[in-house]
Scaffold this motif. Structure first.
Motif, mmCIF file in Angstrom:
data_model
loop_
_atom_site.group_PDB
_atom_site.id
_atom_site.type_symbol
_atom_site.label_atom_id
_atom_site.label_comp_id
_atom_site.label_asym_id
_atom_site.label_seq_id
_atom_site.Cartn_x
_atom_site.Cartn_y
_atom_site.Cartn_z
ATOM 1 N N CYS A 104 0.847 -1.198 0.000
ATOM 2 C CA CYS A 104 0.000 0.000 0.000
ATOM 3 C C CYS A 104 0.878 1.241 0.000
ATOM 4 C CB CYS A 104 -0.920 -0.006 1.216
ATOM 5 S SG CYS A 104 -2.025 1.423 1.283
ATOM 6 N N GLN A 105 0.642 2.125 -0.957
ATOM 7 C CA GLN A 105 1.477 3.318 -1.127
ATOM 8 C C GLN A 105 0.848 4.578 -0.532
ATOM 9 O OE1 GLN A 105 1.556 3.014 -5.418
ATOM 10 N NE2 GLN A 105 3.516 1.940 -5.414
ATOM 11 N N GLN A 106 -0.179 4.424 0.292
ATOM 12 C CA GLN A 106 -0.951 5.567 0.770
ATOM 13 C C GLN A 106 -0.805 5.769 2.274
ATOM 14 O OE1 GLN A 106 -5.021 5.174 -1.105
ATOM 15 N NE2 GLN A 106 -3.994 3.370 -1.940
ATOM 16 N N PRO A 107 -1.016 7.000 2.750
ATOM 17 C CA PRO A 107 -0.910 7.281 4.187
ATOM 18 C C PRO A 107 -2.175 6.867 4.931
ATOM 19 C CG PRO A 107 -1.481 9.290 3.000
ATOM 20 C CD PRO A 107 -1.274 8.222 1.956
ATOM 21 N N GLY A 108 -2.078 6.895 6.260
ATOM 22 C CA GLY A 108 -3.270 6.759 7.094
ATOM 23 C C GLY A 108 -3.585 5.373 7.584
ATOM 24 N N GLY A 109 -2.895 4.342 7.103
ATOM 25 C CA GLY A 109 -3.225 2.978 7.485
ATOM 26 C C GLY A 109 -2.319 2.420 8.571
ATOM 27 N N VAL A 110 -2.776 1.336 9.189
ATOM 28 C CA VAL A 110 -1.982 0.587 10.159
ATOM 29 C C VAL A 110 -2.140 -0.898 9.842
ATOM 30 C CG1 VAL A 110 -1.662 -0.031 12.593
ATOM 31 C CG2 VAL A 110 -2.226 2.331 11.975
ATOM 32 N N ALA A 111 -1.026 -1.590 9.675
ATOM 33 C CA ALA A 111 -1.047 -3.026 9.383
ATOM 34 C C ALA A 111 -0.664 -3.790 10.645
ATOM 35 C CB ALA A 111 -0.067 -3.348 8.259
ATOM 36 N N VAL A 112 -1.386 -4.881 10.913
ATOM 37 C CA VAL A 112 -1.138 -5.707 12.091
ATOM 38 C C VAL A 112 -0.965 -7.145 11.635
ATOM 39 C CG1 VAL A 112 -1.998 -6.449 14.338
ATOM 40 C CG2 VAL A 112 -2.522 -4.144 13.503
ATOM 41 N N LEU A 113 0.096 -7.773 12.116
ATOM 42 C CA LEU A 113 0.397 -9.161 11.754
ATOM 43 C C LEU A 113 0.472 -10.025 12.999
ATOM 44 C CD1 LEU A 113 3.311 -9.095 9.125
ATOM 45 C CD2 LEU A 113 1.102 -10.175 8.796
ATOM 46 N N ASP A 114 -0.212 -11.192 12.972
ATOM 47 C CA ASP A 114 0.028 -12.206 13.994
ATOM 48 C C ASP A 114 -0.222 -13.586 13.403
ATOM 49 O OD1 ASP A 114 -2.709 -12.642 13.996
ATOM 50 O OD2 ASP A 114 -3.007 -12.122 16.100
ATOM 51 N N GLN A 115 0.249 -14.611 14.125
ATOM 52 C CA GLN A 115 0.157 -15.972 13.594
ATOM 53 C C GLN A 115 -1.276 -16.461 13.483
ATOM 54 O OE1 GLN A 115 2.522 -15.245 15.981
ATOM 55 N NE2 GLN A 115 4.496 -16.127 15.350
ATOM 56 N N GLU A 116 -2.161 -15.927 14.306
ATOM 57 C CA GLU A 116 -3.543 -16.403 14.327
ATOM 58 C C GLU A 116 -4.355 -15.872 13.159
ATOM 59 O OE1 GLU A 116 -7.380 -15.974 17.288
ATOM 60 O OE2 GLU A 116 -5.415 -16.316 18.191
ATOM 61 N N VAL A 117 -4.207 -14.573 12.854
ATOM 62 C CA VAL A 117 -5.025 -13.930 11.815
ATOM 63 C C VAL A 117 -4.290 -13.825 10.492
ATOM 64 C CG1 VAL A 117 -6.158 -11.767 11.152
ATOM 65 C CG2 VAL A 117 -6.403 -12.641 13.483
ATOM 66 N N GLY A 118 -3.001 -13.543 10.540
ATOM 67 C CA GLY A 118 -2.254 -13.167 9.342
ATOM 68 C C GLY A 118 -2.187 -11.659 9.272
ATOM 69 N N LEU A 119 -2.538 -11.077 8.132
ATOM 70 C CA LEU A 119 -2.509 -9.626 7.978
ATOM 71 C C LEU A 119 -3.891 -9.039 8.223
ATOM 72 C CD1 LEU A 119 -1.159 -6.941 7.119
ATOM 73 C CD2 LEU A 119 -1.812 -7.500 4.760
ATOM 74 N N CYS A 120 -3.953 -8.117 9.167
ATOM 75 C CA CYS A 120 -5.157 -7.325 9.421
ATOM 76 C C CYS A 120 -4.810 -5.869 9.141
ATOM 77 C CB CYS A 120 -5.620 -7.497 10.864
ATOM 78 S SG CYS A 120 -7.042 -6.467 11.307
ATOM 79 N N MET A 121 -5.566 -5.224 8.248
ATOM 80 C CA MET A 121 -5.289 -3.834 7.889
ATOM 81 C C MET A 121 -6.401 -2.918 8.391
ATOM 82 S SD MET A 121 -3.705 -4.171 4.018
ATOM 83 C CE MET A 121 -3.102 -2.465 3.971
ATOM 84 N N PHE A 122 -5.987 -1.874 9.099
ATOM 85 C CA PHE A 122 -6.908 -0.821 9.504
ATOM 86 C C PHE A 122 -6.732 0.329 8.523
ATOM 87 C CE2 PHE A 122 -6.206 -3.286 13.336
ATOM 88 C CZ PHE A 122 -7.500 -3.451 13.813
ATOM 89 N N MET A 123 -7.790 0.633 7.781
ATOM 90 C CA MET A 123 -7.706 1.578 6.670
ATOM 91 C C MET A 123 -8.375 2.903 7.017
ATOM 92 S SD MET A 123 -6.045 -0.350 4.682
ATOM 93 C CE MET A 123 -6.034 0.473 3.087
ATOM 94 N N PRO A 124 -7.834 4.011 6.492
ATOM 95 C CA PRO A 124 -8.424 5.321 6.783
ATOM 96 C C PRO A 124 -9.854 5.408 6.267
ATOM 97 C CG PRO A 124 -6.776 5.483 5.044
ATOM 98 C CD PRO A 124 -6.671 4.112 5.600
ATOM 99 N N ASP A 125 -10.692 6.105 7.029
ATOM 100 C CA ASP A 125 -12.076 6.336 6.604
ATOM 101 C C ASP A 125 -12.097 7.346 5.466
ATOM 102 O OD1 ASP A 125 -13.599 4.868 8.864
ATOM 103 O OD2 ASP A 125 -12.181 6.148 9.940
ATOM 104 N N SER A 126 -12.913 7.066 4.475
ATOM 105 C CA SER A 126 -13.000 7.954 3.316
ATOM 106 C C SER A 126 -13.942 9.107 3.615
ATOM 107 C CB SER A 126 -13.493 7.166 2.105
ATOM 108 O OG SER A 126 -13.563 7.993 0.969
ATOM 109 N N ASP A 127 -13.416 10.328 3.551
ATOM 110 C CA ASP A 127 -14.210 11.538 3.754
ATOM 111 C C ASP A 127 -14.601 12.096 2.388
ATOM 112 O OD1 ASP A 127 -14.847 14.343 3.985
ATOM 113 O OD2 ASP A 127 -14.043 14.284 6.029
ATOM 114 N N PRO A 128 -15.906 12.280 2.110
ATOM 115 C CA PRO A 128 -16.326 12.785 0.794
ATOM 116 C C PRO A 128 -15.640 14.094 0.399
ATOM 117 C CG PRO A 128 -18.222 12.023 2.048
ATOM 118 C CD PRO A 128 -17.056 11.974 2.975
ATOM 119 N N GLN A 129 -15.393 14.970 1.373
ATOM 120 C CA GLN A 129 -14.718 16.230 1.052
ATOM 121 C C GLN A 129 -13.268 15.993 0.641
ATOM 122 O OE1 GLN A 129 -15.580 19.555 0.776
ATOM 123 N NE2 GLN A 129 -17.647 18.691 0.742
ATOM 124 N N ASP A 130 -12.599 15.052 1.339
ATOM 125 C CA ASP A 130 -11.219 14.734 0.974
ATOM 126 C C ASP A 130 -11.150 14.132 -0.425
ATOM 127 O OD1 ASP A 130 -10.236 15.663 3.353
ATOM 128 O OD2 ASP A 130 -10.160 13.696 4.322
#
Length: 485
Positions: A104-130
């Protein structure tokens, strides 16, 4: 109107014959960065970023989880947006670890890795004005479909979900340099930190990034090729662009025109005395006739950087003092490149370079025998012979220079000497700065110089600046004369 109807039929017939379309009914999903659907000229099917497939990103995550202790949780935040003024951001560049793991080449996200889930990504909320002002960004759907995450949530829900993941882990690792308030303010993380569970992740990610895959090597070859072509064109024009700023602009233009997204760093363009300032970046002086110019440049191509330096006299001829010093630096460069092979280390190559340079500088009378010789040498060259190279210019900084090199590692070899006017030594050498830097890939059988196409022999440089440039000047003059007549 019959005439208009015939005209439209002709246009339709032409478009059918030529394969052109007046418009497209296909709706492309915009995820805020190039994809195979939106940018087929850049991204192939199966790739998340140009040159790197989804399977390779998944493999990287698996390797990282295998390196981490059991029941570990890794948190990697995207790089923040940095502002130039209240409303004007600096050009965004993604954190290398976040890009390496997610694509991912964009700002605002947080990636979380663990053996149980794998990759979990928290993505920025899309603001219509933005979206109106800045365009679409990747959200939860893109995290799952484009970046191949196992789970994804809006970042606004992270405070509900991440604490549970933190509490069930025995160790917590995160990228300290890009730590985000989005997760650092969580009570669960504070408690984990107080109990000593929180550590820096970069030792593990740098260990993974140290050896490049075949896909990464292809991108690094291309990045180096672009830098070589750009610097060659700049060198050819340096007789007529006798200004540091113009040479900086020229090399950046040539890199960008060949596909680079940005420069790897602000070009170092040191004319004359400015060449003795190792990371000189003002680039605001005229270059005097007879001065050397030292140019340290590199570009970034799809997340991978190049880094090289050449020193030359734009006037086309070296003074005797310049040539003596250049010959020494070139000899050290070539001898140290030969040492780049599996099993040796940057530290060993560096120590060899120090011995060679000290011996050569003593033979010239620049260094004198005695207890202060070593101290004086380090004033004239306080740098290492090289560094690791990859997604960052000084790549994998957590990896020791004592580690034996392996196939797939890319390093720089950059001997230099930087003699200020204030140096208490022979006057003829004062004010001279010279560095010759190459990128070297360590291979199974030895090495490959990725910047080998860029001239560095004195005779080749003289020929380029005098014969080639002169011939091109005559051709241009003849062309203009013929056109005007």
């Amino acid at each position: 109107m019959p005439g208009l109807g015939r005209h439209l039929l002709k246009r339709i017939s032409f478009k059918q014959r030529s394969g052109c379309c007046g418009y497209s009914t296909r709706k492309l999903v915009d995820v805020g960065q190039p994809t195979a659907a939106s940018h087929p000229q850049l991204v192939k099917e199966g790739e998340i970023t140009p040159g790197i497939t989804g399977d390779e990103y998944i493999s990287r995550r698996k390797q990282l989880l295998e390196l981490l202790p059991e029941k570990s949780l890794a948190i990697i935040a995207a790089a923040p947006v940095k502002m130039m003024t209240d409303v004007v951001p600096y050009s965004f560049r993604q954190d290398a670890d976040y890009l390496y793991i997610t694509g991912c080449q964009q700002p605002g996200g947080v990636a979380v890795l663990d053996q149980e889930v794998g990759l979990c990504m928290f993505m920025p909320d899309s603001d219509p004005q933005d979206v109106i002002w800045q365009g679409q960004i990747a959200g939860v759907d893109a995290a799952l479909s484009t970046f191949k995450a196992e789970q994804a949530f809006p970042i606004s829900e992270m405070h509900k979900i991440l604490p549970t993941m933190i509490n069930r882990s025995s160790k917590l690792f995160h990228n300290v340099k890009t730590a985000s308030p989005a997760y650092m303010d969580l009570e669960a993380l504070h408690s984990a930190a107080l109990s000593g569970k929180v550590k820096d992740l970069s030792g593990y990610t740098h260990d993974l990034r140290w050896m490049k895959s075949p896909s990464e090597i292809r991108l690094m070859r291309e990045s180096a090729s672009i830098a070589c072509q750009a610097l060659l064109q700049t060198m050819i024009q340096s007789k007529t662009l006798a200004d540091e700023g113009m040479l900086s602009a020229k090399v950046e233009y040539e890199c960008r025109m060949r596909g680079a997204q940005r420069m790897a760093f602000n070009p170092v363009v040191g004319g004359g005395l400015n060449g003795s300032v190792i990371h000189y970046s003002r680039n605001d002086q005229k270059i005097k006739d007879g001065d050397l110019v030292l140019m340290d440049v590199g570009c970034e191509l799809h997340g991978y950087v190049s880094d090289m330096t050449r020193s030359w006299p734009p006037c086309g001829s070296f003074s005797s003092a310049q040539e003596e010093l250049y010959d020494l630096i070139l000899e050290v460069n070539k001898e140290c490149v030969k040492l780049c092979q599996p099993g040796t280390s940057i530290r060993q190559i560096h120590n060899h370079s120090v011995e060679m340079l000290q011996r050569g500088l003593k033979e010239m009378g620049i260094l004198k025998d005695g207890r202060r010789a070593s101290q004086t040498y380090h004033q004239l060259n306080p740098t290492s012979i090289g560094h690791y190279l990859g997604m960052d210019v000084h790549d994998c900084s957590m990896v020791s220079y004592d580690r034996p090199l392996k196939p797939g590692v890319v390093i720089t070899i950059e001997p230099g000497v930087y003699i200020p006017y204030s140096f208490d030594g022979p006057e003829r050498y004062q004010g001279i700065g010279i560095r010759i830097e190459d990128e070297v890939l360590v291979t199974e059988t030895g090495h490959e110089v990725l910047t080998g196409s860029m001239p560095k022999e004195i005779q080749h440089i003289k020929s380029l600046l005098n014969d080639y440039c002169c011939n091109r000047g005559i051709e241009a003059h003849n062309h203009i004369t013929a056109a005007s007549s």
